[in-house]
Scaffold this motif. Structure first.
Motif, mmCIF file in Angstrom:
data_model
loop_
_atom_site.group_PDB
_atom_site.id
_atom_site.type_symbol
_atom_site.label_atom_id
_atom_site.label_comp_id
_atom_site.label_asym_id
_atom_site.label_seq_id
_atom_site.Cartn_x
_atom_site.Cartn_y
_atom_site.Cartn_z
ATOM 1 N N UNK A 531 0.823 -1.206 0.000
ATOM 2 C CA UNK A 531 0.000 0.000 0.000
ATOM 3 C C UNK A 531 0.862 1.263 0.000
ATOM 4 N N UNK A 532 1.905 1.287 0.819
ATOM 5 C CA UNK A 532 2.756 2.475 0.885
ATOM 6 C C UNK A 532 3.509 2.697 -0.418
ATOM 7 N N UNK A 533 3.857 1.598 -1.089
ATOM 8 C CA UNK A 533 4.592 1.713 -2.335
ATOM 9 C C UNK A 533 3.708 2.209 -3.474
ATOM 10 N N UNK A 552 -10.437 -0.578 6.976
ATOM 11 C CA UNK A 552 -10.505 0.489 7.974
ATOM 12 C C UNK A 552 -9.417 0.326 9.030
ATOM 13 N N UNK A 553 -9.163 -0.908 9.435
ATOM 14 C CA UNK A 553 -8.157 -1.123 10.477
ATOM 15 C C UNK A 553 -6.742 -0.981 9.944
ATOM 16 N N UNK A 554 -6.576 -1.205 8.655
ATOM 17 C CA UNK A 554 -5.288 -0.912 8.039
ATOM 18 C C UNK A 554 -5.008 0.593 8.113
ATOM 19 N N UNK A 555 -6.050 1.390 7.834
ATOM 20 C CA UNK A 555 -5.912 2.848 7.940
ATOM 21 C C UNK A 555 -5.586 3.258 9.371
ATOM 22 N N UNK A 556 -6.304 2.678 10.348
ATOM 23 C CA UNK A 556 -6.017 2.993 11.754
ATOM 24 C C UNK A 556 -4.558 2.706 12.095
ATOM 25 N N UNK A 557 -4.065 1.556 11.645
ATOM 26 C CA UNK A 557 -2.707 1.139 12.041
ATOM 27 C C UNK A 557 -1.651 2.067 11.453
ATOM 28 N N UNK A 558 -1.896 2.598 10.253
ATOM 29 C CA UNK A 558 -0.943 3.539 9.657
ATOM 30 C C UNK A 558 -0.995 4.881 10.397
ATOM 31 N N UNK A 559 -2.211 5.338 10.708
ATOM 32 C CA UNK A 559 -2.357 6.619 11.417
ATOM 33 C C UNK A 559 -1.883 6.535 12.859
ATOM 34 N N UNK A 609 -3.793 19.314 5.421
ATOM 35 C CA UNK A 609 -2.904 18.720 6.430
ATOM 36 C C UNK A 609 -1.895 17.828 5.717
ATOM 37 N N UNK A 610 -0.956 18.423 4.987
ATOM 38 C CA UNK A 610 -0.045 17.632 4.156
ATOM 39 C C UNK A 610 0.880 16.709 4.936
ATOM 40 N N UNK A 611 0.967 16.902 6.254
ATOM 41 C CA UNK A 611 1.834 16.047 7.064
ATOM 42 C C UNK A 611 1.091 14.857 7.659
ATOM 43 N N UNK A 612 -0.182 14.666 7.285
ATOM 44 C CA UNK A 612 -1.004 13.585 7.838
ATOM 45 C C UNK A 612 -1.401 12.601 6.735
ATOM 46 N N UNK A 613 -1.601 11.341 7.116
ATOM 47 C CA UNK A 613 -2.105 10.328 6.191
ATOM 48 C C UNK A 613 -3.624 10.356 6.175
ATOM 49 N N UNK A 614 -4.189 10.272 4.980
ATOM 50 C CA UNK A 614 -5.641 10.211 4.792
ATOM 51 C C UNK A 614 -5.980 8.960 3.976
ATOM 52 N N UNK A 615 -7.190 8.411 4.201
ATOM 53 C CA UNK A 615 -7.568 7.154 3.557
ATOM 54 C C UNK A 615 -8.975 7.250 2.967
ATOM 55 N N UNK A 616 -9.058 6.972 1.677
ATOM 56 C CA UNK A 616 -10.346 6.967 0.973
ATOM 57 C C UNK A 616 -10.673 5.515 0.641
ATOM 58 N N UNK A 617 -11.712 4.980 1.283
ATOM 59 C CA UNK A 617 -12.067 3.566 1.132
ATOM 60 C C UNK A 617 -13.275 3.454 0.195
#
Length: 788
Positions: A531-533, A552-559, A609-617
């Motif tokens: 995912x990161x790649x 959703x939990x993948x997003x939580x774990x990255x954040x 918030x360019x320093x934060x990870x965001x997730x569109x599911x």
């Protein structure tokens, strides 16, 4: 709130007209409700026939020359009776907020139009029609909403409720509040109630709560409003008896006209000679009471000095007045007396301060900055990026309103506007460094998720004296604090601020993921790396492997935390479009309006918030026509093109997908009805296979915790079943039964397990082996045998 005395004035005329004029024409409303109540049956075997019968007495409530919602919903019911039945069930579900139900009914109507519209360009199921259905079903709670009608009522009754085109949710909520207040007043009018009772017949709904009567009174006000004479300036029969020369002498008397008094006079003249205290406060600063109390005190000094006649109020010495219209900020307009206005023209006010000076803690300035998108664009700037602006043009000439460039200082706030062809406020900024003789420097603070249209601002009387409107030639324009705050309120209505970080937000780690998701640690690391790649990943697998749960939990774990504000969730379907996803024109009260889609808004939110990870599911990603939905974003979502700008066709704005926004899709590999994803989109995603987790350590711990022999036996049989499915040439690994069917029970009972087998597993197997009844019957016996 509204002026109750004005309602009483209207009711006097209404009662005069009620029996002779109003009732003969409007009786059908009470009859329509009674007829609907007598014939409505949501469980009718022939729903379409029942709906047509129930609405047959509504007459012009659901039909007019260019609007026929009644006919359209009846046609939809004939074509898709169960879908329309479900729409009305949801609409009449009082457990949900009313606007959510109205919006849901509209969205489902749009889907029906696509399927059964036969080329029709609209479904006509607007707020007016849907509120009519609600009123027919619950006549003791709801009213009929019509934008033009409610605007007329607000104007006539001087209500402080605001109604704006496009603000449907607030409009409906304010409409219900206002009409409830009017209804409460009608219940106090015994004469009116007796008039209604005297006309009701057996064919009429008795209207015990007077909701239908309130509708009719509103209708009467909207039709009679235009016939009422415009309000005149008052008082008509009073004058202080002061000539122009008298006023000139008074204006030059420092014991009468203090410096603050002259400021009020100069601001009234500058505003055009008439204004409300609120308008003066917004435009020039100071509080509303500064103008109100200051005018009264000045009038008292004039009366004491001249001995002029005095009324019960002081202000008529200076002004004539009348109630403000609904489209004007404030409640009462003052107009300078003619003699005073002429006297002000004769004296020198050049040294009198027009704008209020800033006090301690109010040193910040406010500006409107134009960007020409052909040269540079706010949208092309990243949040935090600094841009310079020259004080001189390419020919060496000073910029227009040059003084503004000299006055702007570090820390001042900026409204960022893009000129033609965009014509919208698209950003907020601040002056990062004052002018150095050649340039000023400013920083983009926030990009707007929903830009504010120029015409919206032009329609606000509170802003009509804004410098950029009075003299639009230039680049940098001064704003008063009141003007800035007013514009900021408009911005925040469409672009709410992210809530302050909640220190109680639950943390979430890799260990939490592995405890909740039945996946081996090595596989989680591989999933995270992919995912990161790639930035974009599709979780594909059989039903019940927990794809959406994992996303959703993948997003939580990255954040590292359960921050729901940085996650957006949508589900694709066959009618999902570019207009829903990015932007497009949608019908509004009087035409069409550009609306921004969920992905566009989420990207703008992430860019702030360019320093934060965001997730569109995106759930069920392969159910939509993805090339159509993504449009030109097919390129922009690629990892190598993140941050690259492209101009969108609809609004002419630059747009990019933020670097740290991740797209996670889910796809059910067992759905035979879905076409494969086209190659153009496939190469922009990595595909990660999700498999049943029965063999994982997490599921093993879960199974041991249940300590149920029947459950153990059932899981063993499901593993055998999956082995046979995997070896079946017509099926394969993508059709295996997932572990999530057997998770989440508070208590492991035989009834729970039987329900899973009977209502979830066996129906799926009947789809798999629809042409092999022997195999289906064998597995039905095997699974049911667990419980014997």
């Amino acid at each position: 709130m509204f002026d109750k005395s004005l309602l009483k004035t209207v009711l006097v005329e209404y009662k005069k007209d009620f029996v002779r004029k109003q009732w003969p024409k409007e009786k059908y409303k009470w009859e329509a409700v009674k007829w609907f109540q007598d014939n409505w049956d949501v469980n009718a075997s022939d729903f379409a026939e029942m709906l047509t019968l129930s609405l047959s007495k509504t007459n012009n409530l659901l039909a007019s020359a260019n609007n026929f919602p009644g006919a359209m919903i009846q046609n939809f019911a004939k074509a898709a009776p169960e879908e329309v039945r479900g729409m009305f069930i949801d609409l009449f579900n009082e457990g949900k907020e009313v606007y959510e139900r109205v919006e849901g009914f509209k969205m489902k109507s749009a889907a029906l139009l696509e399927k059964y519209g036969n080329g029709a360009i609209q479904h006509f199921q607007n707020e007016n029609a849907i509120s009519t259905y609600l009123w027919l079903r619950y006549p003791d709670k709801y009213y009929i909403y019509k934008f033009s009608e409610i605007k007329a009522v607000v104007n006539k009754l001087k209500s402080n409720y605001r109604f704006r085109k496009g603000a449907y949710a607030d409009n409906i909520r304010n409409f219900l509040k206002l009409y409830n207040e009017i209804c409460a007043e009608l219940r106090q009018d015994e004469e009116l109630i007796e008039l209604l009772k005297s006309q009701l017949t057996e064919s009429c709904y008795p209207d015990p709560e007077l909701r239908t009567l309130t509708i009719d009174v509103g209708f009467y006000i909207s039709r009679s409003y235009s016939e009422m004479p415009a309000e005149e300036w008052r008082p008509r029969d009073y004058s202080p008896g002061l000539s122009v020369d008298d006023w000139v002498r008074l204006l030059q008397d420092s014991e009468v006209f203090y410096p603050s008094s002259l400021e009020i006079m100069k601001r009234m003249k500058d505003y055009g000679g008439q204004a409300t205290c609120t308008q003066l406060s917004i435009k020039y600063g100071e509080t509303k009471n500064f103008y109100n109390a200051g005018s009264s005190s000045l009038a008292k000094r004039i009366a004491k000095k001249t001995g002029c006649p005095v009324m019960d109020s002081w202000w008529p010495i200076l002004y004539v007045g009348k109630n403000a219209g609904d489209d004007e900020d404030g409640s009462f307009i003052w107009k300078l007396r003619d003699e005073l206005a002429e006297a002000l023209d004769r004296i020198d006010l050049s040294k009198v301060q027009l704008y209020a000076s800033t006090g301690p803690g109010e040193e910040r300035g406010y500006w409107w900055l134009n960007a020409n998108p052909r040269i540079w664009s706010f949208s092309n700037l990243a949040v935090g990026e600094v841009q310079s602006y020259t004080l001189y043009n390419e020919n060496g000439n000073r910029r227009r309103i040059f003084q503004n460039f000299l006055d702007a200082k570090a820390g001042d706030m900026i409204i960022g506007y893009e000129a033609s062809p965009v014509k919208k406020i698209v950003a907020l900024g601040k002056v990062s460094a004052g002018q150095d003789g050649e340039r000023i420097y400013f920083e983009k603070v926030e990009g707007l998720t929903s830009p504010i249209d120029y015409q919206t601002l032009r329609g606000c009387p509170e802003l009509e004296h804004m410098e950029v409107f009075v003299n639009p030639n230039g680049s940098l324009f001064k704003l008063t604090k009141g003007e800035f705050d007013f514009i900021l309120d408009l911005i925040r209505e469409e672009n709410p601020l992210r809530a302050a970080v909640d220190t109680t937000v639950e943390e979430y780690s890799k260990e939490d993921f592995l405890n909740e998701v039945f996946m081996a640690e090595e596989k989680y690391e591989r999933l995270l790396s992919v995912m990161k790649n790639k930035k974009n990943i599709i979780l594909q697998g059989a039903p019940g492997v927990g794809k959406t749960f994992v996303a959703k939990r993948l997003a939580y774990s990255v954040m590292g935390e359960k921050d729901e504000d940085r996650i957006e969730f949508v589900q694709f379907h066959q009618n999902y479009s570019y207009e829903d996803f990015i932007m497009g024109y949608k019908p509004v009260e009087n035409g069409f309006e550009l609306k921004y889609g969920v992905f566009y808004r989420f990207c703008q939110k992430a860019a702030n918030q360019p320093d934060k990870d965001y997730f569109f599911i995106i759930d069920e990603i392969n159910r939509g026509n993805m090339s159509k939905i993504f449009g030109e974003l097919l390129m922009l979502i690629e990892r190598d093109y993140r941050g690259t700008k492209a101009t969108l066709a609809y609004n002419g704005l630059s747009f990019s997908v933020p670097e740290r926004l991740h797209i996670i899709g889910t796809m059910n590999t067992a759905d035979r009805s879905l076409a494969m994803i086209d190659y153009a989109l496939r190469r922009r995603f990595s595909f990660f296979n999700m498999e049943p987790g029965f063999e994982s350590e997490g599921f093993g711990r879960y199974q041991m915790g249940l300590a149920n022999e029947t459950f153990d036996d059932l899981i063993s049989k499901i593993k055998d079943l999956n082995e046979e499915i995997e070896n079946d040439k017509s099926l394969g690994k993508g059709f295996c039964i997932g572990h999530s069917y057997f998770c989440g029970a508070e208590k492991c009972t035989e009834e729970w397990m039987k329900a899973i087998v009977e209502y979830e597993i066996l129906p799926m197997l009947s789809e798999y082996w629809f042409d092999d009844n022997t195999k289906l019957q064998r597995w039905e016996n095997v699974l049911n045998g667990v419980f014997q």
